[in-house]
Design a protein around this motif. Structure first.
Motif, PDB file in Angstrom:
ATOM      1  N   ILE A 119      -0.552   6.279 -12.041  1.00  0.00           N
ATOM      2  CA  ILE A 119       0.057   4.966 -11.824  1.00  0.00           C
ATOM      3  C   ILE A 119       1.575   5.054 -11.904  1.00  0.00           C
ATOM      4  O   ILE A 119       2.292   4.593 -11.020  1.00  0.00           O
ATOM      5  CB  ILE A 119      -0.476   3.957 -12.868  1.00  0.00           C
ATOM      6  N   ILE A 120       2.050   5.693 -12.947  1.00  0.00           N
ATOM      7  CA  ILE A 120       3.498   5.679 -13.125  1.00  0.00           C
ATOM      8  C   ILE A 120       4.170   6.630 -12.136  1.00  0.00           C
ATOM      9  O   ILE A 120       5.285   6.388 -11.693  1.00  0.00           O
ATOM     10  CB  ILE A 120       3.888   5.981 -14.590  1.00  0.00           C
ATOM     11  N   THR A 121       3.474   7.688 -11.733  1.00  0.00           N
ATOM     12  CA  THR A 121       4.077   8.591 -10.757  1.00  0.00           C
ATOM     13  C   THR A 121       4.253   7.881  -9.417  1.00  0.00           C
ATOM     14  O   THR A 121       5.360   7.851  -8.861  1.00  0.00           O
ATOM     15  CB  THR A 121       3.205   9.853 -10.560  1.00  0.00           C
ATOM     16  N   THR A 145       3.399  -1.948  -0.716  1.00  0.00           N
ATOM     17  CA  THR A 145       3.061  -2.455  -2.052  1.00  0.00           C
ATOM     18  C   THR A 145       2.402  -3.827  -1.940  1.00  0.00           C
ATOM     19  O   THR A 145       1.390  -4.094  -2.592  1.00  0.00           O
ATOM     20  CB  THR A 145       4.343  -2.560  -2.897  1.00  0.00           C
ATOM     21  N   ASP A 146       2.977  -4.676  -1.083  1.00  0.00           N
ATOM     22  CA  ASP A 146       2.382  -6.003  -0.909  1.00  0.00           C
ATOM     23  C   ASP A 146       0.939  -5.886  -0.453  1.00  0.00           C
ATOM     24  O   ASP A 146       0.064  -6.628  -0.898  1.00  0.00           O
ATOM     25  CB  ASP A 146       3.168  -6.804   0.139  1.00  0.00           C
ATOM     26  N   TRP A 180      -0.830   1.038  -9.305  1.00  0.00           N
ATOM     27  CA  TRP A 180       0.586   1.409  -9.334  1.00  0.00           C
ATOM     28  C   TRP A 180       1.479   0.291  -8.829  1.00  0.00           C
ATOM     29  O   TRP A 180       2.685   0.258  -9.064  1.00  0.00           O
ATOM     30  CB  TRP A 180       0.843   2.680  -8.509  1.00  0.00           C
ATOM     31  N   ARG A 181       0.882  -0.671  -8.154  1.00  0.00           N
ATOM     32  CA  ARG A 181       1.677  -1.680  -7.455  1.00  0.00           C
ATOM     33  C   ARG A 181       2.616  -2.457  -8.388  1.00  0.00           C
ATOM     34  O   ARG A 181       3.765  -2.713  -8.048  1.00  0.00           O
ATOM     35  CB  ARG A 181       0.731  -2.652  -6.740  1.00  0.00           C
ATOM     36  N   GLY A 182       2.103  -2.818  -9.572  1.00  0.00           N
ATOM     37  CA  GLY A 182       2.944  -3.622 -10.479  1.00  0.00           C
ATOM     38  C   GLY A 182       4.191  -2.870 -10.885  1.00  0.00           C
ATOM     39  O   GLY A 182       5.315  -3.380 -10.815  1.00  0.00           O
ATOM     40  N   SER A 183       4.010  -1.603 -11.264  1.00  0.00           N
ATOM     41  CA  SER A 183       5.172  -0.844 -11.729  1.00  0.00           C
ATOM     42  C   SER A 183       6.144  -0.620 -10.579  1.00  0.00           C
ATOM     43  O   SER A 183       7.361  -0.646 -10.770  1.00  0.00           O
ATOM     44  CB  SER A 183       4.739   0.476 -12.347  1.00  0.00           C
ATOM     45  N   ALA A 184       5.635  -0.437  -9.359  1.00  0.00           N
ATOM     46  CA  ALA A 184       6.535  -0.218  -8.223  1.00  0.00           C
ATOM     47  C   ALA A 184       7.446  -1.425  -8.042  1.00  0.00           C
ATOM     48  O   ALA A 184       8.662  -1.291  -7.875  1.00  0.00           O
ATOM     49  CB  ALA A 184       5.730   0.041  -6.953  1.00  0.00           C
ATOM     50  N   GLY A 233      -0.611   1.209 -17.991  1.00  0.00           N
ATOM     51  CA  GLY A 233      -1.510   1.869 -17.047  1.00  0.00           C
ATOM     52  C   GLY A 233      -2.647   2.574 -17.778  1.00  0.00           C
ATOM     53  O   GLY A 233      -3.806   2.505 -17.368  1.00  0.00           O
ATOM     54  N   VAL A 234      -2.307   3.239 -18.877  1.00  0.00           N
ATOM     55  CA  VAL A 234      -3.330   3.911 -19.683  1.00  0.00           C
ATOM     56  C   VAL A 234      -4.362   2.882 -20.131  1.00  0.00           C
ATOM     57  O   VAL A 234      -5.571   3.049 -19.941  1.00  0.00           O
ATOM     58  CB  VAL A 234      -2.681   4.598 -20.910  1.00  0.00           C
TER      59      VAL A 234
END
Ligand SMILES: Nc1ncnc2c1ncn2[C@@H]1O[C@H](COP(=O)(O)OP(=O)(O)OP(=O)(O)O)[C@@H](O)[C@H]1O
Ligand SMILES: Nc1ncnc2c1ncn2[C@@H]1O[C@H](COP(=O)(O)OP(=O)(O)O)[C@@H](O)[C@H]1O
Ligand code: SF4
Ligand code: SF4
Ligand SMILES: [Mg+2]
Ligand SMILES: [Mg+2]
Lengths: 315, 348, 359
Positions: A119-121, A145-146, A180-184, A233-234
């Protein structure tokens, strides 16, 4: 402060050996400060405990996950309540719940770490690139992302996992490739703010290359956010994976805590065998809560304070 | 001054509770503001100016407190007023404020006229129509077309927005206006435009004003009296001519020397070394002691009190143990300080 | 580089911003550009310091960022030691960036909060592959009077006061031993006591190191401590250029006059009149061709709808205002071909004086 927990003190020694690298230094500073707060200490200790279990659980477990326990009379011990020999009792088919708890830490830790890492990567690659590079690249990445935002996680996961098979790892991948979308999004907006700050311009004006600016200035300044998203994410991966296990779309032969709950439920005996369903449930809940709280307090403690100088101005 | 002063501060100490203990932001501050008087409060960043301003309208931060001393507004002690008393009796109609960094002080999603009506309705029994009429009048006073009261704040330039805030501050005819760095964010021309309106208000003789700023030249141009603060203490106070011609506190005359004057581009600027200290707990020393070239041991043992300077007839108070000697030493050390021979701008 | 060549030379430098959205493009709409910097011509010689002053939004920062190579000019040319920067190779840019350094306005934003002083100073050295890091860092910290260097070198920005941060910014600009310093209001966010020491430091460094400096500010009273010559900018254009003391004593352009008359004077005996200028500067969009100050100018005339030429007023000051030349005998073509004139009148003072005299 780090010395309170032996493993952290070793970790921190490792850090100092790795040299006085700024990123490590910042991480260590924040960690040190965080562990000053008692509640964060509790969360951190719990997470370390789960990780340790994940590491050594299968070795120290008195029985194998698939050992069917028989009593002295050779009868399968089905649904035994907790006793000295079996501190958490046994399951309907005669597995030792305590052992399964110890063994189940590993898949949980793996799904959390793997999910969080992916996720974070992806999130930071997409977010930071979009934010820093801008222009068309940004447009394309953010549209993407959207698009992912439009994906309903659980139903999609069910369909995909059912389609490609019910593997344990696959389930983690599916979760991570959506979450991953939220962090992006958030990292992009952070980068947008940071890249306009004058220290970035100063660095550009000396001729620092773009990759170097991203690595040395942008990344460290969003790192706290990234760590928070990693932690979240974890947590999410663990809980969603447990949910999917519970729904029965994930490999039932990997003895994770989620699968345990499902088995307990599927046996139709949850009400009777509380020792079978409650421990994994609690462990999942505690782990997830700890990751969230740890992530938040890391963000609060090490994110805040950097900009406090901005308040003190002439006048 | 036989008339009752508008505002009196008597040995006021204001502290903030912080993780490191009680931080003393203002210690034993005293000054008096007469009716219709413009009073300048000057000092560098962090010296406690905004703390005093916020205290005067009862808006001190939650971790702050008035630890001792008395604040009298028109003779009435107000230091123990509750939030409710401030709202009902003082804010807007008696004491109003032009806050620091005013650019963000208007609600961006509300028309300015509505913001005015709300203030009127909370603090007075004016009708909507009366409020609008009064507000339109004030827009003309501060030089904005009255039709623009219905604009949103973002439709204004920085200078207009600042004037709209001044209009709000004047709205309910207060007797005292507290202006905290009212023009710091503006360009010189806009700053001058704003002060033009503040001058006009003074001529009409209504309100008194506390002008808080780090820019001593604004005070010298626009105020009657001045107080110079250093790190929570009032170093010197008096009328502006006296302080300009004859200041006796080392910080006061050094600050004057550090201030650039575009009429004398060749004059060397005086440098005040070091930074103001952070004062925790009781302040029983002169806060300037670490930066003061004239300090003696005594300055560390006791806080100097504001005392009338004998050489002047008007009220001129100085808080320094060595004001006499320090001033003389300073005069001697200045190379021909008075011959400002490089003047480029003739006095008009 | 010949003896008398400017280190930096701007010739009709222009930077327009066009915020054309996709929708505008599809609809074929013409978007008027923001003329942030409009035909600016300035020469900076060795060991000279030139000031650019003007109100917020007049294009000072845009000009500076163009000089830093962060924006690509949309017109005109910028020469470094005689070489046009538009033809620079990557290596030449890298050399330019080493020799032209910047100091920013806001000490609270110009240092990376995650970097210690050491990291901040080391970066330029690493980027340009220099050695002797420790020695250079210590020397430069001493130069900016952060003594002893050991006490400061491992601190984070939040452990430094505003003035100390600004000294670190100056140290970062000096560590590569540049030829030119670009300074964007380096003292405007500092307290007076600190301001004086930074100004003194800057002017001493200029002298000791033979630096050239571009000093940008809205505050004329500090500019006079640093700069030999001042350019007054209004809405993207330079409207007057004069020696510092001259412009303070005897501003020529009506805008310069307004600006200088509005500076507060720290003297209660001095009776300064408040400004007569009304309103605020417009945005530099769609302003037409005439004098940009015309909607606020107290001296405005009909002819001001035509762009004023740059003329030498008295051998010292150059101003772009219709008040300063005689229109009767002027060659009508001159008003149209401003580009030639603007550069002609400033690249060579003699020629400009000659022209003004001819008129
Ligand atoms: N990237 C951009 N896109 C569009 N317009 C811009 C951009 N950058 C600046 N401008 C416009 O260009 C003009 C000049 O801006 P600039 O920042 O150079 O002003 P400045 O003189 O530095 O002002 P200040 O004193 O407030 O710093 C302004 O009208 C501004 O809005
Ligand atoms: N809410 C607060 N908590 C703790 N300290 C504060 C608070 N507000 C201000 N201070 C401190 O009080 C002192 C005076 O601040 P302030 O009145 O804002 O100064 P000025 O307006 O003169 O710049 C400073 O040391 C400042 O850091
Ligand atoms: S001489 Fe002493 S009392 Fe006076 S200003 Fe200096 S330190 Fe303070
Ligand atoms: S050209 Fe005209 S409008 Fe412009 S400054 Fe001169 S007199 Fe004023
Ligand atoms: Mg303040
Ligand atoms: Mg700017």
């Amino acid at each position: 402060m780090l010395n309170r927990i032996p493993i952290l003190s070793r970790v921190s020694e490792g850090f100092s050996n790795a040299g006085n690298h700024y990123a490590i230094r910042n991480f260590r500073n924040a960690l040190g400060k965080m562990l000053d707060s008692r509640m964060t200490m509790v969360y951190a200790s719990f997470l370390v405990f789960v990780l340790l279990l994940g590491l050594v659980g299968p070795w120290i477990a008195p029985y194998d996950a698939t050992d069917r326990i028989r009593g002295e009379d050779g009868e399968l011990l089905r649904g035994e309540p907790p006793s000295l020999d079996h501190p958490l009792g046994t399951t309907e088919v005669g597995y030792d719940v305590f052992s399964r708890m110890l063994i189940g830490a590993r898949p949980t830790a793996i799904s959390g770490l793997l999910g969080g890492t992916i996720i974070i990567t992806i999130g930071s690659l997409v977010g930071i690139t979009a934010g820093y590079v801008g222009g068309r690249t940004e447009n394309v990445l953010m549209r993407m992302t959207d698009l992912v935002y439009g994906v309903p996680l659980i139903p999609t996961a069910i369909v995909l996992i059912a389609f490609f098979g019910v593997g344990f790892i696959q389930s983690i991948l599916v979760i991570a490739f959506v979450l991953w979308r939220g962090s992006a999004r958030v990292l992009r907006s952070q980068v947008l703010q940071i890249k306009e700050r004058e220290f970035i311009l100063a660095s550009k004006a000396t001729g620092t290359s773009t990759p170097r600016i991203i690595m040395k200035h942008i990344f460290p300044n969003v790192a706290t956010m990234a760590v928070m998203f990693f932690a979240i994410g974890v947590g999410y991966t663990i809980i969603i994976q447990a949910g999917l296990s519970f729904l029965g779309v994930v490999d039932p032969f990997v003895p994770s805590w989620g699968v345990m709950m499902r088995n307990a439920y599927a046996s139709g005996q949850v009400g009777n065998y509380w020792w079978w369903s409650i421990p994994p449930g609690l462990m999942i809940a505690f782990t997830v809560v700890s990751t969230f709280m740890f992530g938040r307090s890391y963000e609060r403690i090490s994110g805040g304070g950097d900009d406090e100088g901005a308040m003190v101005q002439a006048g | 001054m036989s008339e009752q002063p508008i505002l009196e501060l008597d040995d006021v100490t204001i502290q903030y509770r912080t993780a490191g203990g009680m931080l003393t932001a203002v210690s034993d501050a005293s000054f008096t503001i007469g009716k219709g008087e413009y009073f300048g409060l000057v000092g560098e960043s962090g010296c406690g100016k905004s703390t005093i301003a916020k205290t005067l309208i009862g808006a001190l931060d939650d971790n702050g407190q008035i630890s001792s001393g008395e604040i009298r507004y028109k003779g009435e002690p107000i230091q123990d007023y509750t939030e409710k008393q401030f709202n009902q009796e003082l804010r807007w109609k008696e004491i109003s404020m032009i806050p620091q960094g005013s650019m963000n002080n208007l609600d961006p999603i509300e028309k300015i006229s509505n913001q005015a009506i709300e203030i009127a309705q909370v603090h007075t029994d004016m009708t909507r129509a009366e409020a609008l009429e009064r507000f339109e009048e004030l827009f003309e006073v501060v030089g904005i077309q009255k039709s623009r009261i219905h604009d949103y704040p973002h439709q204004f330039s920085g200078g207009m927005e600042q004037r709209a805030i001044i209009a709000l501050a004047l709205f309910l005819n207060p007797s005292l206006i507290i202006a905290d760095e009212p023009t710091t964010a503006l360009d010189v021309i806009m700053q001058d435009q704003v002060f033009k309106y503040l001058d006009e208000i003074r001529e009409e003789g209504g309100a008194s004003m506390v002008l808080i700023t780090h820019d001593i030249s604004l005070v010298f141009e626009s105020c009657d009296d001045i107080a110079i603060m250093h790190s929570g203490q009032i170093a010197e106070t008096g009328d502006i001519e006296t302080i300009y011609d004859d200041s006796r506190h080392p910080y006061a005359f050094m600050l004057k020397g550090a201030f650039p004057d575009h009429r004398y581009p060749d004059r060397e600027l005086e440098i005040i070394d070091g930074y103001p200290p952070e004062n925790m707990g009781e302040v029983n020393y002169c806060t300037f002691v670490d930066r003061c070239p004239y300090a003696v041991d005594e300055c560390r043992e006791m806080a100097p009190e504001l005392e009338q300077w004998e050489g002047t007839e008007s009220d001129h108070l100085v808080a320094c143990f060595r004001s006499e000697d320090a001033y003389e030493e300073h005069q001697r050390s200045m190379p021909e300080s008075d011959s400002e021979s490089t003047e480029v701008h003739g006095d008009d | 580089m010949t003896e008398n060549e400017p280190v930096l030379k701007l010739e009709n430098l222009q930077k327009y911003f066009t915020d054309e959205s996709l929708k505008d493009r599809i609809l074929g709409r013409d978007v008027s550009p923001v003329r942030a910097v409009d035909e600016v011509t300035i020469d900076l010689y060795e060991n000279e310091s030139i000031g650019v002053i003007g109100e917020s939004g007049c294009g000072k920062t845009t000009l500076l960022r163009t000089l830093m190579g962060l924006y690509k000019p949309t017109g005109g040319e910028m020469y470094y030691n005689g070489e046009p920067t538009s033809e620079f190779s990557k290596a030449e840019w890298q050399k330019y960036r080493r020799n032209v350094q910047i100091i920013f306005q806001d000490p609270f934003n110009s240092l990376d909060p995650k970097f210690t002083v050491r990291d901040t100073l080391k970066e330029p050295l690493q980027v340009h592959g220099l050695d002797n890091h420790e020695e250079r860092m210590h020397r430069v910290l001493e130069e900016v009077q952060l003594n002893p260097p050991e006490q400061y070198i491992d601190r984070y920005p939040k452990q430094l006061s505003g003035g100390e941060k600004q000294r670190v910014s100056i140290a970062r600009a000096l560590i590569l031993e540049p030829e030119v310093i670009l300074a964007d209001e380096p003292v405007s966010m500092l307290d007076v006591s600190t301001q004086a020491s930074i100004l003194t430091l800057l002017s001493n460094l200029m002298e000791e190191k033979g630096l050239s400096m571009f000093y940008i500010s809205h505050d004329l009273s500090t500019v006079s401590y640093i700069c030999d010559e001042i350019n007054v900018m209004y809405l993207g254009r330079v409207v007057e250029r004069s020696p510092t003391k001259k412009v303070l004593r005897e501003p020529k352009h009506p805008y310069s006059q307004a600006l200088i008359d509005a500076i507060p004077v720290p003297d209660p005996h001095y009776n300064r009149e408040r400004t007569k200028i009304e309103g605020a500067a417009l945005d530099p969009v769609d302003l037409g061709e005439g004098c940009r100050f015309r909607d606020r100018c107290p001296e405005r005339m009909d002819i001001c709808d035509i762009k004023p030429r740059f003329v030498d007023v008295d051998g010292e000051s150059i101003a772009s205002c219709h008040l300063y030349y005689d229109h009767e005998s002027a060659d009508p073509a001159a008003d149209i071909d401003e580009r030639r004139l603007a550069s002609g009148s400033t690249t060579s003072g003699v020629e400009a004086t000659g022209k003004a005299g001819d008129n």
